[in-house]
Design an enzyme around this catalytic site. Structure first.
Site, mmCIF file in Angstrom:
data_model
loop_
_atom_site.group_PDB
_atom_site.id
_atom_site.type_symbol
_atom_site.label_atom_id
_atom_site.label_comp_id
_atom_site.label_asym_id
_atom_site.label_seq_id
_atom_site.Cartn_x
_atom_site.Cartn_y
_atom_site.Cartn_z
ATOM 1 N N GLU A 92 7.367 5.217 4.453
ATOM 2 C CA GLU A 92 8.276 4.112 4.180
ATOM 3 C C GLU A 92 9.231 4.393 3.039
ATOM 4 O O GLU A 92 8.941 5.173 2.125
ATOM 5 C CB GLU A 92 7.480 2.836 3.922
ATOM 6 C CG GLU A 92 6.522 2.940 2.779
ATOM 7 C CD GLU A 92 5.553 1.751 2.727
ATOM 8 O OE1 GLU A 92 4.885 1.488 3.744
ATOM 9 O OE2 GLU A 92 5.483 1.118 1.677
ATOM 10 N N CYS A 105 13.718 3.696 -3.135
ATOM 11 C CA CYS A 105 12.385 4.158 -3.501
ATOM 12 C C CYS A 105 11.885 5.092 -2.398
ATOM 13 O O CYS A 105 11.777 4.682 -1.240
ATOM 14 C CB CYS A 105 11.473 2.940 -3.645
ATOM 15 S SG CYS A 105 9.767 3.362 -3.977
ATOM 16 N N CYS A 112 -2.103 9.558 -0.029
ATOM 17 C CA CYS A 112 -2.204 10.031 -1.413
ATOM 18 C C CYS A 112 -3.664 10.302 -1.745
ATOM 19 O O CYS A 112 -4.538 9.504 -1.416
ATOM 20 C CB CYS A 112 -1.645 8.969 -2.365
ATOM 21 S SG CYS A 112 -1.659 9.522 -4.090
ATOM 22 N N CYS A 116 -6.095 5.686 -6.457
ATOM 23 C CA CYS A 116 -6.225 4.588 -7.426
ATOM 24 C C CYS A 116 -6.807 3.376 -6.692
ATOM 25 O O CYS A 116 -6.456 3.118 -5.540
ATOM 26 C CB CYS A 116 -4.876 4.258 -8.035
ATOM 27 S SG CYS A 116 -4.135 5.701 -8.804
ATOM 28 N N CYS A 119 -4.363 0.596 -5.024
ATOM 29 C CA CYS A 119 -3.115 0.978 -4.352
ATOM 30 C C CYS A 119 -3.303 1.189 -2.849
ATOM 31 O O CYS A 119 -4.216 1.896 -2.425
ATOM 32 C CB CYS A 119 -2.593 2.264 -4.979
ATOM 33 S SG CYS A 119 -1.173 2.946 -4.107
ATOM 34 N N CYS A 341 4.505 -0.308 -2.705
ATOM 35 C CA CYS A 341 4.041 1.020 -2.359
ATOM 36 C C CYS A 341 2.951 1.068 -1.270
ATOM 37 O O CYS A 341 1.830 0.657 -1.495
ATOM 38 C CB CYS A 341 3.522 1.574 -3.684
ATOM 39 S SG CYS A 341 2.800 3.150 -3.730
HETATM 40 N N1 SAH Z 1 1.891 8.121 -7.417
HETATM 41 C C1 SAH Z 1 2.837 7.779 -8.384
HETATM 42 C C2 SAH Z 1 4.080 7.144 -7.815
HETATM 43 C C3 SAH Z 1 3.898 6.168 -6.695
HETATM 44 S S1 SAH Z 1 3.151 4.637 -7.114
HETATM 45 C C4 SAH Z 1 2.206 6.880 -9.445
HETATM 46 O O1 SAH Z 1 1.096 6.431 -9.233
HETATM 47 O O2 SAH Z 1 2.839 6.679 -10.484
HETATM 48 C C5 SAH Z 1 4.409 3.851 -8.084
HETATM 49 C C6 SAH Z 1 3.881 2.749 -8.984
HETATM 50 O O3 SAH Z 1 3.455 1.630 -8.210
HETATM 51 C C7 SAH Z 1 2.707 3.186 -9.825
HETATM 52 O O4 SAH Z 1 2.844 2.773 -11.156
HETATM 53 C C8 SAH Z 1 1.571 2.467 -9.137
HETATM 54 O O5 SAH Z 1 0.479 2.312 -9.961
HETATM 55 C C9 SAH Z 1 2.224 1.174 -8.712
HETATM 56 N N2 SAH Z 1 1.491 0.410 -7.691
HETATM 57 C C10 SAH Z 1 0.653 0.871 -6.746
HETATM 58 N N3 SAH Z 1 0.164 -0.146 -5.997
HETATM 59 C C11 SAH Z 1 0.708 -1.282 -6.499
HETATM 60 C C12 SAH Z 1 0.579 -2.665 -6.168
HETATM 61 N N4 SAH Z 1 -0.185 -3.073 -5.167
HETATM 62 N N5 SAH Z 1 1.269 -3.558 -6.914
HETATM 63 C C13 SAH Z 1 2.086 -3.148 -7.922
HETATM 64 N N6 SAH Z 1 2.254 -1.859 -8.261
HETATM 65 C C14 SAH Z 1 1.579 -0.928 -7.567
HETATM 66 FE FE1 SF4 Z 2 -1.362 7.579 -5.336
HETATM 67 FE FE2 SF4 Z 2 -1.048 4.965 -5.315
HETATM 68 FE FE3 SF4 Z 2 -2.358 6.112 -7.320
HETATM 69 FE FE4 SF4 Z 2 0.309 6.436 -7.109
HETATM 70 S S1 SF4 Z 2 -0.792 4.507 -7.484
HETATM 71 S S2 SF4 Z 2 -1.236 8.007 -7.514
HETATM 72 S S3 SF4 Z 2 0.516 6.456 -4.880
HETATM 73 S S4 SF4 Z 2 -3.016 6.076 -5.145
#
Ligand code: SAH
Ligand code: SF4
Length: 358
Positions: A92, A105, A112, A116, A119, A341
């Site tokens: 996406e 974006c 991934c 986390c 996420c 994301c």
């Molecule tokens: N992997 C990288 C970049 C992609 S995620 C990273 O983790 O930084 C981009 C941002 O979106 C990160 O700060 C991540 O923690 C945040 N993010 C992920 N899931 C989210 C959610 N459900 N609500 C808000 N921010 C989110």
């Molecule tokens: Fe991966 Fe999501 Fe963690 Fe970014 S926030 S590193 S996309 S699992």
């Protein structure tokens, strides 16, 4: 012959390619002008290039490979594109409209592996890295969408914050940055591009050494190791002190500001003591850090996490400000279309799986 996407080559690589084929180097300049300035969709439209040279190009390269699967538009103008890759995987890309410009974006990996706990992108293990061409093409596809409306609008900003960990696909990320930033092509200013990482320390240092003006954001999300490890398992191998020391190196080397991202999860990391601990953590680099407080965008699969209360967000923000830490609360964009994301992709994959079962 196995063809590759022409969008994956940096300007210098294309020059070298022409030279290697006994052609003049300046062909690269002409071709890039057609690809990124005039934005043709068919090699045959390059009218100032000889037929033989076009055939040579066509023998080795193809143009588009992403196929639009679906497009959703939010009330606030945010557009979410779901693209199908040539191997059938879905990714996406999101366009957000701001008063300062149009920001896209991009996704860097299919899934991934960082995993986390909050996420949606981590719900599915990484299938593969995207090629530099597939990342460039996301920008182009959004630009084509604007071109088709003949509004003269252009993609002016990029955030590398879609699905995936960009620093886990470092070389393709760097090629992508060079391609979109080049004056010969899309010419998107480095200062208008932000890469977000979950904190791969060696790569933060490598990025500092690149001598680029591209902005860096690091997903911190917690002010101490216990809490950070409980929501981001990467912290177990790369703890906060290592991340902070890589950040110090980055600041020293680049003299640029850095953004720290901090998702606010109700009752988890949004308490006043966390704000104070966070202020303490960045005390010696207040001038060069900006903390971006991100209201959590709920993910269906993670019932344990909720968005923080408005009051808690404001208290957190006030405490940082009182301690002299520069910060802001990210405005939510496109939440009515699951623009966070990985969310649209994960919903579509779920639908596809259900369809396959029935
Ligand atoms: N992997 C990288 C970049 C992609 S995620 C990273 O983790 O930084 C981009 C941002 O979106 C990160 O700060 C991540 O923690 C945040 N993010 C992920 N899931 C989210 C959610 N459900 N609500 C808000 N921010 C989110
Ligand atoms: Fe991966 Fe999501 Fe963690 Fe970014 S926030 S590193 S996309 S699992």
């Amino acid at each position: 012959m196995n063809k590759t996407s022409i969008y994956g080559l940096t300007f210098n690589e294309l020059e070298d390619w022409f030279e290697g084929k006994g052609e003049k180097k300046f062909r690269a300049k002409q071709v890039w002008d057609w690809l990124y300035v005039k934005r043709i969709r068919d090699f045959d439209d390059m009218t100032n290039i000889k037929k033989d040279t076009i055939s040579l190009i066509k023998d080795h390269f193809y143009l588009e490979s992403l196929e639009l699967h679906s497009k959703q538009e939010s009330k606030d103008g945010t557009k979410k594109f779901l693209f199908k890759l040539s191997d059938g995987n879905l990714i996406e890309t999101v366009l957000m409209k701001f008063d300062y410009g149009n920001s896209v974006c991009v996704t860097t990996q299919v899934g991934c592996n960082i995993g986390c706990s909050f996420c949606a992108s981590g719900l599915l293990k990484k299938d593969r890295d995207l090629t530099s061409a597939e990342i460039v093409e996301q920008i182009l596809k959004v630009q084509f969408d604007m071109d088709d409306k003949q509004t003269e609008e252009r993609v002016s900003h990029i955030v590398v914050m879609g699905i995936g960990e960009p620093f886990d696909n470092y070389d393709n990320l760097m090629s992508f940055l060079r391609i979109v930033n080049s004056d010969r092509g899309l010419a998107i200013g480095a200062r208008h591009i932000t890469v977000s990482t979950s904190g791969l320390v060696e790569k933060i240092r490598a990025f500092a050494d690149e001598n680029l003006q591209v902005n860096l954001a690091v997903s911190l999300h917690a002010p101490n190791n216990d809490l950070r490890s409980s929501i981001m398992k990467i912290n177990k191998g790369q703890p906060i002190e290592d991340v902070m020391s890589a950040i110090d190196y980055y600041l020293e080397k680049t003299n640029r500001r850095i953004t720290l991202e901090y998702i606010l999860l109700d009752g988890v990391n949004d308490k006043p003591e966390h704000a104070k601990e966070l202020a303490e953590l960045v005390r010696d680099k207040k001038k060069l850090t900006y903390i971006n407080l991100i209201p959590y965008n709920p993910v269906d699969e993670y019932i344990q996490y909720k968005q923080s209360e408005k009051g808690a967000i404001l208290t957190f923000y006030d405490l940082l400000m009182k301690n002299g830490v520069q910060c802001g609360v990210r405005h939510e964009q496109g939440s009515d279309i699951d623009a966070a994301c990985g969310q649209l992709r994960s919903k579509q994959m779920k639908k596809d799986r259900e369809k396959a079962k029935s």
